[in-house]
Design a protein around this motif. Structure first.
Motif, PDB file in Angstrom:
ATOM      1  N   SER A  44       0.956   3.013  -7.500  1.00  6.46           N
ATOM      2  CA  SER A  44       0.420   4.236  -7.969  1.00  6.46           C
ATOM      3  C   SER A  44      -0.831   4.349  -7.110  1.00  6.46           C
ATOM      4  O   SER A  44      -1.009   5.376  -6.505  1.00  6.46           O
ATOM      5  CB  SER A  44      -0.027   4.050  -9.359  1.00  6.46           C
ATOM      6  OG  SER A  44       0.867   3.979 -10.143  1.00  6.46           O
ATOM      7  N   VAL A  45      -1.571   3.352  -6.717  1.00  8.81           N
ATOM      8  CA  VAL A  45      -2.800   3.215  -5.973  1.00  8.81           C
ATOM      9  C   VAL A  45      -2.379   3.972  -4.324  1.00  8.81           C
ATOM     10  O   VAL A  45      -3.130   4.751  -3.915  1.00  8.81           O
ATOM     11  CB  VAL A  45      -3.627   1.903  -5.777  1.00  8.81           C
ATOM     12  CG1 VAL A  45      -4.801   2.200  -4.842  1.00  8.81           C
ATOM     13  CG2 VAL A  45      -4.156   1.711  -7.443  1.00  8.81           C
ATOM     14  N   TYR A  46      -1.198   3.484  -4.045  1.00  9.38           N
ATOM     15  CA  TYR A  46      -0.933   3.961  -2.777  1.00  9.38           C
ATOM     16  C   TYR A  46      -0.768   5.565  -2.579  1.00  9.38           C
ATOM     17  O   TYR A  46      -1.118   6.033  -1.727  1.00  9.38           O
ATOM     18  CB  TYR A  46       0.451   3.293  -2.504  1.00  9.38           C
ATOM     19  CG  TYR A  46       0.319   1.940  -1.813  1.00  9.38           C
ATOM     20  CD1 TYR A  46      -0.469   1.470  -0.966  1.00  9.38           C
ATOM     21  CD2 TYR A  46       1.434   0.905  -2.408  1.00  9.38           C
ATOM     22  CE1 TYR A  46      -0.490   0.209  -0.620  1.00  9.38           C
ATOM     23  CE2 TYR A  46       1.227  -0.262  -1.964  1.00  9.38           C
ATOM     24  CZ  TYR A  46       0.280  -0.663  -1.059  1.00  9.38           C
ATOM     25  OH  TYR A  46       0.260  -2.052  -0.677  1.00  9.38           O
ATOM     26  N   TYR A  47      -0.325   6.176  -3.596  1.00 12.36           N
ATOM     27  CA  TYR A  47      -0.162   7.531  -3.697  1.00 12.36           C
ATOM     28  C   TYR A  47      -1.413   8.213  -3.669  1.00 12.36           C
ATOM     29  O   TYR A  47      -1.593   9.265  -3.106  1.00 12.36           O
ATOM     30  CB  TYR A  47       0.831   7.719  -4.919  1.00 12.36           C
ATOM     31  CG  TYR A  47       2.304   7.449  -4.616  1.00 12.36           C
ATOM     32  CD1 TYR A  47       3.113   8.308  -3.639  1.00 12.36           C
ATOM     33  CD2 TYR A  47       2.970   6.416  -5.403  1.00 12.36           C
ATOM     34  CE1 TYR A  47       4.364   7.626  -3.668  1.00 12.36           C
ATOM     35  CE2 TYR A  47       4.061   5.999  -5.062  1.00 12.36           C
ATOM     36  CZ  TYR A  47       4.838   6.826  -4.491  1.00 12.36           C
ATOM     37  OH  TYR A  47       6.413   6.476  -4.050  1.00 12.36           O
ATOM     38  N   ILE A  48      -2.268   7.632  -4.571  1.00 16.10           N
ATOM     39  CA  ILE A  48      -3.654   8.155  -4.746  1.00 16.10           C
ATOM     40  C   ILE A  48      -4.501   8.184  -3.504  1.00 16.10           C
ATOM     41  O   ILE A  48      -5.240   8.942  -3.144  1.00 16.10           O
ATOM     42  CB  ILE A  48      -4.549   7.564  -5.998  1.00 16.10           C
ATOM     43  CG1 ILE A  48      -3.422   7.878  -7.162  1.00 16.10           C
ATOM     44  CG2 ILE A  48      -5.875   8.261  -6.110  1.00 16.10           C
ATOM     45  CD1 ILE A  48      -3.991   7.142  -8.434  1.00 16.10           C
ATOM     46  N   LEU A  49      -4.337   6.977  -2.715  1.00 20.95           N
ATOM     47  CA  LEU A  49      -5.120   6.592  -1.680  1.00 20.95           C
ATOM     48  C   LEU A  49      -4.995   7.646  -0.644  1.00 20.95           C
ATOM     49  O   LEU A  49      -5.779   7.934   0.318  1.00 20.95           O
ATOM     50  CB  LEU A  49      -4.742   5.126  -1.112  1.00 20.95           C
ATOM     51  CG  LEU A  49      -5.529   4.441   0.026  1.00 20.95           C
ATOM     52  CD1 LEU A  49      -7.060   4.488  -0.221  1.00 20.95           C
ATOM     53  CD2 LEU A  49      -5.109   3.180   0.464  1.00 20.95           C
ATOM     54  N   PHE A  50      -3.783   8.036  -0.344  1.00 20.98           N
ATOM     55  CA  PHE A  50      -3.486   9.082   0.751  1.00 20.98           C
ATOM     56  C   PHE A  50      -4.350  10.514   0.576  1.00 20.98           C
ATOM     57  O   PHE A  50      -5.008  10.664   1.618  1.00 20.98           O
ATOM     58  CB  PHE A  50      -2.003   9.414   0.717  1.00 20.98           C
ATOM     59  CG  PHE A  50      -1.498  10.440   1.903  1.00 20.98           C
ATOM     60  CD1 PHE A  50      -1.701   9.801   3.199  1.00 20.98           C
ATOM     61  CD2 PHE A  50      -1.174  11.598   1.587  1.00 20.98           C
ATOM     62  CE1 PHE A  50      -1.139  10.796   4.071  1.00 20.98           C
ATOM     63  CE2 PHE A  50      -0.790  12.586   2.494  1.00 20.98           C
ATOM     64  CZ  PHE A  50      -0.822  12.062   3.928  1.00 20.98           C
TER      65      PHE A  50
END
Length: 250
Positions: A44-50
């Motif tokens: 989930s963090v990968y998607y928010i980090l972008f």
């Protein structure tokens, strides 16, 4: 009050630290999830980090255009450090997965004289198939679902009349009766239950749990037991069911 997106953008970008705050919070969540081995949170963090990274890059460009050299240098430096750290973390995880292998299931054979089911679902978002959820049941039942990676699972439980308490899972490799993920499975699979009626009631797990023993592409047979810990009285086993599973690739 009229919404003014230009005014909001100016307020957000004018102070160099404002775009950094959400970005660094996301990075902190990423670090905590990595330390405590929470793969679902990491995804989930990968998607928010972008998008957070894009906003920070926009802030740096804004600072450069307005000749705020020091602010741009600080923001750009922190962004570069974080992106390099994330890159090397991903690279390290790929290297570990390629060079280390869990040998637990190498010599295990799936028995032919045991009734075995396969976890339902395609493993992408854990969508419960309607034909399973809506199937009429006349007694207790247990259904295992694939989560978003092999070795990660969720479950549904159907129970008749039952006193208030907490159910949890125990799992065993069938041929050697070895208990699986004993240190974490009970707590990760725990679920509050209560049914005062004679009808069958469905309960759904709170998130996924992990079976650590084994590796992707190495299926083996496991027995899942559903245990009830009532608010008063001794614990007891409610139901058990056998599945073909895989361990989570570490």
């Amino acid at each position: 009050m009229k919404f003014n997106i230009r005014k909001l953008a100016r307020w957000y970008f004018d102070k160099w630290y404002r775009p950094l705050i959400p970005f660094m919070l996301i990075v902190l969540i990423f670090i905590i999830a990595a330390v405590f081995n929470k793969p679902q949170i990491l995804v989930s963090v990968y998607y928010i980090l972008f998008p957070a990274t894009l906003l920070l890059i926009a802030a740096i460009l804004y600072q450069l255009i307005n000749r705020k050299w020091l602010s741009a240098f600080i923001s750009g430096g922190l962004l570069g450090i974080v992106l390099l750290a994330v890159f090397f973390y991903i690279l390290g995880q790929v290297f570990i997965s390629m060079t280390t292998e869990d040998r637990f299931a190498d010599n295990l054979k799936i028995p032919e004289n045991v009734e075995l089911a396969k976890p339902a679902g395609d493993g992408y978002g854990t969508i419960r198939p309607k034909e399973i959820v809506n199937r009429k049941r006349t007694g207790p039942d247990f259904q295992l679902y694939n989560s978003f990676q092999p070795g990660l699972y969720e479950y549904d439980l159907w129970l008749g009349k039952v006193e208030p308490g907490t159910v949890y899972l125990k799992a065993y490799e069938i041929t050697k009766n070895l208990r699986l993920s004993a240190g974490r499975l009970s707590s990760r699979s725990s679920l509050k239950v209560e049914n005062n009626t004679e009808g069958i009631k469905r309960f759904q797990s709170n998130g996924d749990f992990t079976i650590y023993e084994g590796d992707w592409g190495k299926p083996y047979a496991a027995r899942f037991e559903v245990w009830l810990k009532p608010e008063s009285g001794p614990e007891r086993k409610l139901i058990e069911k056998n599945y073909i599973i895989e361990g989570w690739q570490r």
